[in-house]
Design an enzyme around this catalytic site. Sequence first.
Site, PDB file in Angstrom:
ATOM      1  N   TRP A 102       0.914 -12.828  -4.880  1.00 33.49           N
ATOM      2  CA  TRP A 102       0.805 -11.373  -4.694  1.00 33.49           C
ATOM      3  C   TRP A 102       1.297 -10.956  -3.321  1.00 33.49           C
ATOM      4  O   TRP A 102       1.946  -9.913  -3.171  1.00 33.49           O
ATOM      5  CB  TRP A 102      -0.625 -10.897  -4.978  1.00 33.49           C
ATOM      6  CG  TRP A 102      -0.906 -10.983  -6.445  1.00 33.49           C
ATOM      7  CD1 TRP A 102      -1.743 -11.850  -7.071  1.00 33.49           C
ATOM      8  CD2 TRP A 102      -0.272 -10.215  -7.495  1.00 33.49           C
ATOM      9  NE1 TRP A 102      -1.682 -11.663  -8.438  1.00 33.49           N
ATOM     10  CE2 TRP A 102      -0.798 -10.674  -8.725  1.00 33.49           C
ATOM     11  CE3 TRP A 102       0.675  -9.193  -7.515  1.00 33.49           C
ATOM     12  CZ2 TRP A 102      -0.392 -10.139  -9.963  1.00 33.49           C
ATOM     13  CZ3 TRP A 102       1.075  -8.657  -8.746  1.00 33.49           C
ATOM     14  CH2 TRP A 102       0.535  -9.127  -9.945  1.00 33.49           C
ATOM     15  N   ASP A 171      -4.602  -6.145   0.758  1.00 40.87           N
ATOM     16  CA  ASP A 171      -4.641  -5.999  -0.700  1.00 40.87           C
ATOM     17  C   ASP A 171      -5.882  -6.749  -1.189  1.00 40.87           C
ATOM     18  O   ASP A 171      -5.855  -7.970  -1.321  1.00 40.87           O
ATOM     19  CB  ASP A 171      -3.370  -6.576  -1.322  1.00 40.87           C
ATOM     20  CG  ASP A 171      -3.442  -6.636  -2.850  1.00 40.87           C
ATOM     21  OD1 ASP A 171      -4.449  -6.181  -3.417  1.00 40.87           O
ATOM     22  OD2 ASP A 171      -2.476  -7.145  -3.461  1.00 40.87           O
ATOM     23  N   LYS A 195     -10.485  -5.520 -11.790  1.00 43.00           N
ATOM     24  CA  LYS A 195     -11.256  -6.745 -11.630  1.00 43.00           C
ATOM     25  C   LYS A 195     -12.732  -6.389 -11.431  1.00 43.00           C
ATOM     26  O   LYS A 195     -13.518  -6.515 -12.352  1.00 43.00           O
ATOM     27  CB  LYS A 195     -10.740  -7.593 -10.466  1.00 43.00           C
ATOM     28  CG  LYS A 195      -9.363  -8.224 -10.753  1.00 43.00           C
ATOM     29  CD  LYS A 195      -8.273  -7.445 -10.131  1.00 43.00           C
ATOM     30  CE  LYS A 195      -6.914  -8.105 -10.058  1.00 43.00           C
ATOM     31  NZ  LYS A 195      -6.361  -8.775 -11.190  1.00 43.00           N
TER      32      LYS A 195
HETATM   33  N1  PMP Z   1      -2.515  -7.683  -5.985  1.00 43.85           N
HETATM   34  C1  PMP Z   1      -3.387  -8.603  -6.443  1.00 43.85           C
HETATM   35  C2  PMP Z   1      -4.107  -9.472  -5.458  1.00 43.85           C
HETATM   36  C3  PMP Z   1      -3.598  -8.726  -7.813  1.00 43.85           C
HETATM   37  O1  PMP Z   1      -4.452  -9.636  -8.287  1.00 43.85           O
HETATM   38  C4  PMP Z   1      -2.898  -7.878  -8.719  1.00 43.85           C
HETATM   39  C5  PMP Z   1      -3.092  -7.935 -10.214  1.00 43.85           C
HETATM   40  N2  PMP Z   1      -3.569  -9.073 -10.752  1.00 43.85           N
HETATM   41  C6  PMP Z   1      -1.995  -6.956  -8.185  1.00 43.85           C
HETATM   42  C7  PMP Z   1      -1.841  -6.880  -6.819  1.00 43.85           C
HETATM   43  C8  PMP Z   1      -1.204  -6.050  -9.069  1.00 43.85           C
HETATM   44  O2  PMP Z   1      -2.049  -5.114  -9.633  1.00 43.85           O
HETATM   45  P1  PMP Z   1      -1.526  -4.039 -10.665  1.00 43.85           P
HETATM   46  O3  PMP Z   1      -1.204  -4.783 -11.923  1.00 43.85           O
HETATM   47  O4  PMP Z   1      -2.691  -3.112 -10.797  1.00 43.85           O
HETATM   48  O5  PMP Z   1      -0.336  -3.381 -10.090  1.00 43.85           O
END
Ligand code: PMP
Length: 359
Positions: A102, A171, A195
């Site tokens: 991520w 994040d 989550k």
């Molecule tokens: N950052 C992290 C740490 C994540 O776990 C996720 C999704 N699993 C995201 C960003 C992306 O999130 P979204 O699908 O809501 O854009």
Amino acid sequence: MSRPYNFCAGPAVLPEAVLERAAAEMLDWHGTGMSFMEMSHRSADVVATVEAAEAGLRRLLGISDEFAVLFAQGGASSQFAAVPLNLGAGAKPFSYANTGQWSAKAMAEARRYGDVVEVAAASKELPRAIPAQNAWLSADDSAYLHFTPNETIDGIEFHWMPETAAPIVADMSSTLLSRPIAVDDFDVIYAGAQKNIGPAGLVILIVRRELYGRAMSACPSMMNWEVIDKAGSMLNTPPTYSIYLAGLVFDWLESQGGLPAMAQRNLKKATSLYSAIDTSEFYGNPVAVSDRSWMNVPFTLADAELDKLFLANADAAGLLNLKGHRSVGGMRASIYNAIPQAAVDTLIDFMQDFERQHG
Ligand code: PMP
């Protein structure tokens, strides 16, 4: 009805009490004769509910008025662009700690808007680890330092806070609300809701207001934190139902003893699962003990040929969504707030049985 245990990384299990309350209020919210999702976002009831959700989050995390709490859309991924767009007006580079998939995605998106510096990277060799900060490049002269306190896919988590003179952006999608944090140590926190918070699509932002005025002129209004703040998170039609549901989750967390209680439960769940993995010759975890995630526990079987059978048997036993991310394989158990200790204990029993039969 007994529900299976859902270990999905997200969208993830929500507290059953929250789903029951939402179901009870679905057709007739508080005697209005309407579902909450059918009500005007400008109505007093909806505005009050959004304000109550914000107040609930502020109480849980102890957020002062120096910070805005914003409800936005587009998932956490929209913030990968919003971060440089809101903070990148000067000529300074954007610094990123790259501790997993991520972080890497956030960094790749930021490159569209300016110079990106990778100040640190998690090791690729096993066990994977976050380098100590004395091995990082300095982020002091950057527009900001971005890091990902919990890497949902890699199962790598910071159990310490990076320090820098630059604003710190985190994040926290897969860790926010899992335990108390010192919000004042951060400048911007964002988290996709799916989550520990509520339905996918909603993003929670906690932004130090002092940082307003640093947005690039190309920053779209819909992504501009200051503009969203001034509009009370109602610049356009907000995801009212998702905010309502997040508010129910915040109420539930308070009723459970708040984040200190969550921290205790989450530490116990994680400790029991890691200990089952570490005491077995059959299961392994690829992350250094000091950097292991409380929320997402990846694990491998001694023989990957057995992965399919493990997953099929787990499914049949009511233990769902244990497949690791497609990019890493193996297994991953996500054990967010709404996963009880009983789910983890049942998983451990299942793992030990499987090892006895196939190990
Ligand atoms: N950052 C992290 C740490 C994540 O776990 C996720 C999704 N699993 C995201 C960003 C992306 O999130 P979204 O699908 O809501 O854009």
